[in-house]
Structure formats: structure tokens, C-alpha cells
Design a protein around this motif. Sequence first.
Motif, PDB file in Angstrom:
ATOM      1  N   THR A  33      15.875  49.107   9.065  1.00  0.00           N
ATOM      2  CA  THR A  33      14.677  48.268   9.213  1.00  0.00           C
ATOM      3  C   THR A  33      15.006  46.916   9.836  1.00  0.00           C
ATOM      4  O   THR A  33      14.138  46.293  10.435  1.00  0.00           O
ATOM      5  CB  THR A  33      13.946  48.054   7.863  1.00  0.00           C
ATOM      6  OG1 THR A  33      14.823  47.416   6.951  1.00  0.00           O
ATOM      7  CG2 THR A  33      13.445  49.362   7.307  1.00  0.00           C
ATOM      8  N   ARG A  38       9.494  42.617  15.019  1.00  0.00           N
ATOM      9  CA  ARG A  38       8.740  41.856  14.021  1.00  0.00           C
ATOM     10  C   ARG A  38       7.747  40.927  14.697  1.00  0.00           C
ATOM     11  O   ARG A  38       7.898  40.579  15.859  1.00  0.00           O
ATOM     12  CB  ARG A  38       9.693  41.059  13.138  1.00  0.00           C
ATOM     13  CG  ARG A  38      10.603  41.997  12.352  1.00  0.00           C
ATOM     14  CD  ARG A  38      11.646  41.270  11.542  1.00  0.00           C
ATOM     15  NE  ARG A  38      12.493  42.238  10.867  1.00  0.00           N
ATOM     16  CZ  ARG A  38      12.265  42.711   9.648  1.00  0.00           C
ATOM     17  NH1 ARG A  38      11.227  42.289   8.966  1.00  0.00           N
ATOM     18  NH2 ARG A  38      13.085  43.593   9.112  1.00  0.00           N
ATOM     19  N   ASP A  39       6.726  40.529  13.925  1.00  0.00           N
ATOM     20  CA  ASP A  39       5.737  39.583  14.446  1.00  0.00           C
ATOM     21  C   ASP A  39       6.226  38.148  14.262  1.00  0.00           C
ATOM     22  O   ASP A  39       7.353  37.922  13.800  1.00  0.00           O
ATOM     23  CB  ASP A  39       4.359  39.821  13.802  1.00  0.00           C
ATOM     24  CG  ASP A  39       4.326  39.525  12.308  1.00  0.00           C
ATOM     25  OD1 ASP A  39       5.240  38.849  11.783  1.00  0.00           O
ATOM     26  OD2 ASP A  39       3.363  39.978  11.655  1.00  0.00           O
ATOM     27  N   ARG A  42       7.763  37.179  10.993  1.00  0.00           N
ATOM     28  CA  ARG A  42       8.954  37.952  10.632  1.00  0.00           C
ATOM     29  C   ARG A  42       8.633  39.209   9.833  1.00  0.00           C
ATOM     30  O   ARG A  42       9.482  39.785   9.185  1.00  0.00           O
ATOM     31  CB  ARG A  42       9.982  37.098   9.879  1.00  0.00           C
ATOM     32  CG  ARG A  42      10.481  35.871  10.610  1.00  0.00           C
ATOM     33  CD  ARG A  42      11.333  36.139  11.819  1.00  0.00           C
ATOM     34  NE  ARG A  42      12.481  36.996  11.505  1.00  0.00           N
ATOM     35  CZ  ARG A  42      12.967  37.913  12.332  1.00  0.00           C
ATOM     36  NH1 ARG A  42      12.444  38.092  13.503  1.00  0.00           N
ATOM     37  NH2 ARG A  42      13.984  38.653  11.997  1.00  0.00           N
ATOM     38  N   LYS A  43       7.355  39.654   9.882  1.00  0.00           N
ATOM     39  CA  LYS A  43       6.973  40.904   9.230  1.00  0.00           C
ATOM     40  C   LYS A  43       7.114  42.032  10.252  1.00  0.00           C
ATOM     41  O   LYS A  43       6.836  41.848  11.437  1.00  0.00           O
ATOM     42  CB  LYS A  43       5.536  40.845   8.724  1.00  0.00           C
ATOM     43  CG  LYS A  43       5.384  39.891   7.569  1.00  0.00           C
ATOM     44  CD  LYS A  43       4.009  39.989   6.972  1.00  0.00           C
ATOM     45  CE  LYS A  43       3.937  39.037   5.797  1.00  0.00           C
ATOM     46  NZ  LYS A  43       2.763  39.223   5.004  1.00  0.00           N
ATOM     47  N   ILE A  44       7.513  43.203   9.764  1.00  0.00           N
ATOM     48  CA  ILE A  44       7.627  44.355  10.655  1.00  0.00           C
ATOM     49  C   ILE A  44       6.248  44.645  11.223  1.00  0.00           C
ATOM     50  O   ILE A  44       5.264  44.712  10.507  1.00  0.00           O
ATOM     51  CB  ILE A  44       8.177  45.573   9.892  1.00  0.00           C
ATOM     52  CG1 ILE A  44       9.610  45.286   9.438  1.00  0.00           C
ATOM     53  CG2 ILE A  44       8.117  46.829  10.756  1.00  0.00           C
ATOM     54  CD1 ILE A  44      10.172  46.312   8.479  1.00  0.00           C
ATOM     55  N   ARG A  45       6.181  44.770  12.548  1.00  0.00           N
ATOM     56  CA  ARG A  45       4.905  45.052  13.207  1.00  0.00           C
ATOM     57  C   ARG A  45       4.902  46.491  13.697  1.00  0.00           C
ATOM     58  O   ARG A  45       5.902  47.189  13.597  1.00  0.00           O
ATOM     59  CB  ARG A  45       4.664  44.084  14.352  1.00  0.00           C
ATOM     60  CG  ARG A  45       5.675  44.184  15.471  1.00  0.00           C
ATOM     61  CD  ARG A  45       5.240  43.346  16.667  1.00  0.00           C
ATOM     62  NE  ARG A  45       6.225  43.265  17.703  1.00  0.00           N
ATOM     63  CZ  ARG A  45       6.525  44.240  18.545  1.00  0.00           C
ATOM     64  NH1 ARG A  45       5.942  45.408  18.478  1.00  0.00           N
ATOM     65  NH2 ARG A  45       7.440  44.058  19.484  1.00  0.00           N
ATOM     66  N   LYS A  73       8.581  49.280   3.451  1.00  0.00           N
ATOM     67  CA  LYS A  73       8.585  48.944   4.876  1.00  0.00           C
ATOM     68  C   LYS A  73       9.467  49.842   5.733  1.00  0.00           C
ATOM     69  O   LYS A  73       9.402  49.799   6.949  1.00  0.00           O
ATOM     70  CB  LYS A  73       8.978  47.483   5.046  1.00  0.00           C
ATOM     71  CG  LYS A  73       7.991  46.545   4.398  1.00  0.00           C
ATOM     72  CD  LYS A  73       8.468  45.109   4.484  1.00  0.00           C
ATOM     73  CE  LYS A  73       7.547  44.214   3.717  1.00  0.00           C
ATOM     74  NZ  LYS A  73       8.065  43.813   2.433  1.00  0.00           N
TER      75      LYS A  73
END
Length: 113
Positions: A33, A38-39, A42-45, A73
Motif C-alpha cells: 500500500t 495518494r491524494d 496523503r489518503k490512498i486515492r 486500505k
Amino acid sequence: MSIQSLASRIEYSDKYCDATYEYRHVTLPKELTRELARDENRKIRLQSDPEWRRVGIQMSRGWENYAVHRPEKHILLFRRPLGTDGATGKVNPEMARIGREKYCKDFEGQYLA
């Protein structure tokens, strides 16, 4: 550990469908992961086709990453329209019709609670 060695641990669900799409989910090793796009927060997009292929996910053409399972995630959700030709990624209208009919026949008279 290299992306290649981590990619060998990717797990793919069986396909499942509704009257519009076929779906599958892909479970990545948690270490992989770190390689996902990431956006700005810093969140997985959602991953584009080249992005998910870059981390070692291997599926036929036409799949789109439509959701990330937020509680876990490392699980990415994919879908593609019924009747998609895996070699071209294009929808074959006749195959889509057959898929819809099969879905309706299989679930005729069944209701979701």
C-alpha cells in the motif's frame, strides 16, 4: 522487499455481478500500500489503470478501480461493465445483453432484505 516479490502475494476475489457491472476485489499485501498513489491529504486515492498495474495488479482490460475499502486500505474494489471483452476493454453489446439476462434469470423472484 521488491514490488515484484510483494506482487506475488496479491489475492484476487472471484468475480461477482449485478445487472450492470461485474466486480472483483483485490487484496494487496499491506506493505504494498505504500506504493499506491495518494491524494493531497496523503489518503490512498482511486488508482488509474497504469497506476494499479505498476504495483503488480494483473487483470484483463476494462477494469476500473471504483473504491478503496476504507477500513482496510489494502483492499481495492474494481468493476467493469457486463459484456466487456477482456482483450480489448471494450463492451460487446450482445455479451452485455446476455449478461443482464443471465443475472435477471438467476435472481428472478429474489428480493434483497
